[in-house]
Design a protein around this motif. Sequence first.
Motif, mmCIF file in Angstrom:
data_model
loop_
_atom_site.group_PDB
_atom_site.id
_atom_site.type_symbol
_atom_site.label_atom_id
_atom_site.label_comp_id
_atom_site.label_asym_id
_atom_site.label_seq_id
_atom_site.Cartn_x
_atom_site.Cartn_y
_atom_site.Cartn_z
ATOM 1 N N UNK A 1 0.837 -1.183 0.000
ATOM 2 C CA UNK A 1 0.000 0.000 0.000
ATOM 3 C C UNK A 1 0.877 1.240 0.000
ATOM 4 N N UNK A 2 0.585 2.170 -0.871
ATOM 5 C CA UNK A 2 1.380 3.378 -1.000
ATOM 6 C C UNK A 2 0.926 4.409 0.028
ATOM 7 N N UNK A 3 1.890 4.990 0.717
ATOM 8 C CA UNK A 3 1.580 6.041 1.697
ATOM 9 C C UNK A 3 1.427 7.353 0.945
ATOM 10 N N UNK A 4 0.313 8.064 1.147
ATOM 11 C CA UNK A 4 0.118 9.308 0.398
ATOM 12 C C UNK A 4 1.068 10.399 0.876
ATOM 13 N N UNK A 5 1.295 11.352 0.011
ATOM 14 C CA UNK A 5 2.142 12.493 0.319
ATOM 15 C C UNK A 5 1.451 13.332 1.389
ATOM 16 N N UNK A 6 2.115 13.616 2.520
ATOM 17 C CA UNK A 6 1.432 14.328 3.615
ATOM 18 C C UNK A 6 1.241 15.821 3.360
ATOM 19 N N UNK A 7 1.999 16.422 2.454
ATOM 20 C CA UNK A 7 1.917 17.872 2.261
ATOM 21 C C UNK A 7 0.550 18.303 1.728
ATOM 22 N N UNK A 8 0.021 17.692 0.668
ATOM 23 C CA UNK A 8 -1.318 18.115 0.227
ATOM 24 C C UNK A 8 -2.397 17.827 1.270
ATOM 25 N N UNK A 9 -2.254 16.719 1.988
ATOM 26 C CA UNK A 9 -3.246 16.407 3.019
ATOM 27 C C UNK A 9 -3.185 17.425 4.154
ATOM 28 N N UNK A 10 -1.994 17.854 4.499
ATOM 29 C CA UNK A 10 -1.841 18.894 5.508
ATOM 30 C C UNK A 10 -2.472 20.198 5.024
ATOM 31 N N UNK A 11 -2.330 20.485 3.729
ATOM 32 C CA UNK A 11 -2.952 21.680 3.158
ATOM 33 C C UNK A 11 -4.463 21.630 3.260
ATOM 34 N N UNK A 12 -5.041 20.457 3.055
ATOM 35 C CA UNK A 12 -6.494 20.321 3.164
ATOM 36 C C UNK A 12 -6.936 20.542 4.604
ATOM 37 N N UNK A 13 -6.169 20.033 5.564
ATOM 38 C CA UNK A 13 -6.511 20.226 6.975
ATOM 39 C C UNK A 13 -6.416 21.700 7.354
ATOM 40 N N UNK A 14 -5.352 22.368 6.938
ATOM 41 C CA UNK A 14 -5.187 23.790 7.241
ATOM 42 C C UNK A 14 -6.304 24.607 6.597
ATOM 43 N N UNK A 15 -6.645 24.272 5.370
ATOM 44 C CA UNK A 15 -7.717 25.022 4.702
ATOM 45 C C UNK A 15 -9.059 24.777 5.395
ATOM 46 N N UNK A 16 -9.278 23.566 5.896
ATOM 47 C CA UNK A 16 -10.522 23.311 6.621
ATOM 48 C C UNK A 16 -10.583 24.153 7.892
ATOM 49 N N UNK A 17 -9.452 24.296 8.557
ATOM 50 C CA UNK A 17 -9.417 25.159 9.741
ATOM 51 C C UNK A 17 -9.709 26.610 9.368
ATOM 52 N N UNK A 18 -9.112 27.064 8.267
ATOM 53 C CA UNK A 18 -9.333 28.451 7.842
ATOM 54 C C UNK A 18 -10.752 28.685 7.336
ATOM 55 N N UNK A 19 -11.352 27.673 6.764
ATOM 56 C CA UNK A 19 -12.699 27.843 6.207
ATOM 57 C C UNK A 19 -13.806 27.631 7.243
ATOM 58 N N UNK A 20 -13.525 26.888 8.307
ATOM 59 C CA UNK A 20 -14.576 26.570 9.275
ATOM 60 C C UNK A 20 -14.285 27.157 10.650
ATOM 61 N N UNK A 21 -13.137 26.831 11.217
ATOM 62 C CA UNK A 21 -12.860 27.181 12.609
ATOM 63 C C UNK A 21 -12.663 28.691 12.803
ATOM 64 N N UNK A 22 -11.842 29.305 11.964
ATOM 65 C CA UNK A 22 -11.567 30.738 12.127
ATOM 66 C C UNK A 22 -12.836 31.574 11.955
ATOM 67 N N UNK A 23 -13.643 31.362 10.901
ATOM 68 C CA UNK A 23 -14.883 32.145 10.810
ATOM 69 C C UNK A 23 -15.817 31.902 11.999
ATOM 70 N N UNK A 24 -15.881 30.673 12.478
ATOM 71 C CA UNK A 24 -16.730 30.370 13.626
ATOM 72 C C UNK A 24 -16.275 31.144 14.867
ATOM 73 N N UNK A 25 -14.969 31.197 15.077
ATOM 74 C CA UNK A 25 -14.436 31.936 16.218
ATOM 75 C C UNK A 25 -14.657 33.441 16.066
ATOM 76 N N UNK A 26 -14.544 33.933 14.824
ATOM 77 C CA UNK A 26 -14.787 35.367 14.604
ATOM 78 C C UNK A 26 -16.247 35.728 14.865
ATOM 79 N N UNK A 27 -17.154 34.886 14.402
ATOM 80 C CA UNK A 27 -18.583 35.138 14.641
ATOM 81 C C UNK A 27 -18.881 35.055 16.139
ATOM 82 N N UNK A 28 -18.285 34.102 16.800
ATOM 83 C CA UNK A 28 -18.484 33.973 18.246
ATOM 84 C C UNK A 28 -17.937 35.204 18.982
ATOM 85 N N UNK A 29 -16.806 35.727 18.526
ATOM 86 C CA UNK A 29 -16.238 36.923 19.139
ATOM 87 C C UNK A 29 -17.109 38.149 18.935
ATOM 88 N N UNK A 30 -17.742 38.243 17.746
ATOM 89 C CA UNK A 30 -18.625 39.379 17.471
ATOM 90 C C UNK A 30 -19.886 39.270 18.326
#
Length: 117
Positions: A1-30
């Motif tokens: 079984x081939x191990x996938x490249x972690x860099x693109x997967x890490x990018x997807x995780x970071x983008x999910x945080x930027x698209x979901x978690x950060x806006x949620x925290x900003x709305x909660x702060x407002x």
Amino acid sequence: MKIPNPVPLLGVVVSALLLVYVPLQLVQGVTSKSIDPVFAAVGLIASLVVGGVIAFFSLVFNLAEPFVGKEDPRERRELEKRLEVYRARQRAMLEELDEIKKLLEEIRDLLKGGMGV
């Protein structure tokens, strides 16, 4: 079984945080009136844009990875062998076409001479 490249997967995780978690925290702060709404709006737009760009490029590189894989030397030799056979076939066809051209020129010359043109 081939191990996938972690860099693109890490990018997807970071983008999910930027698209979901950060806006949620900003709305909660407002809503709790601890963050200025203008600052939250700018942060929200920046977070969505940066997260979208990171997600796009991460997915593009992750999906394009199988097409950039390593070459198998056996496949390369097979392709070179096929190419050599194809080139030999093309050379033979060109030689035949040259012979046909000479024959047609001779026929043309005979027809011109016989018709008195």
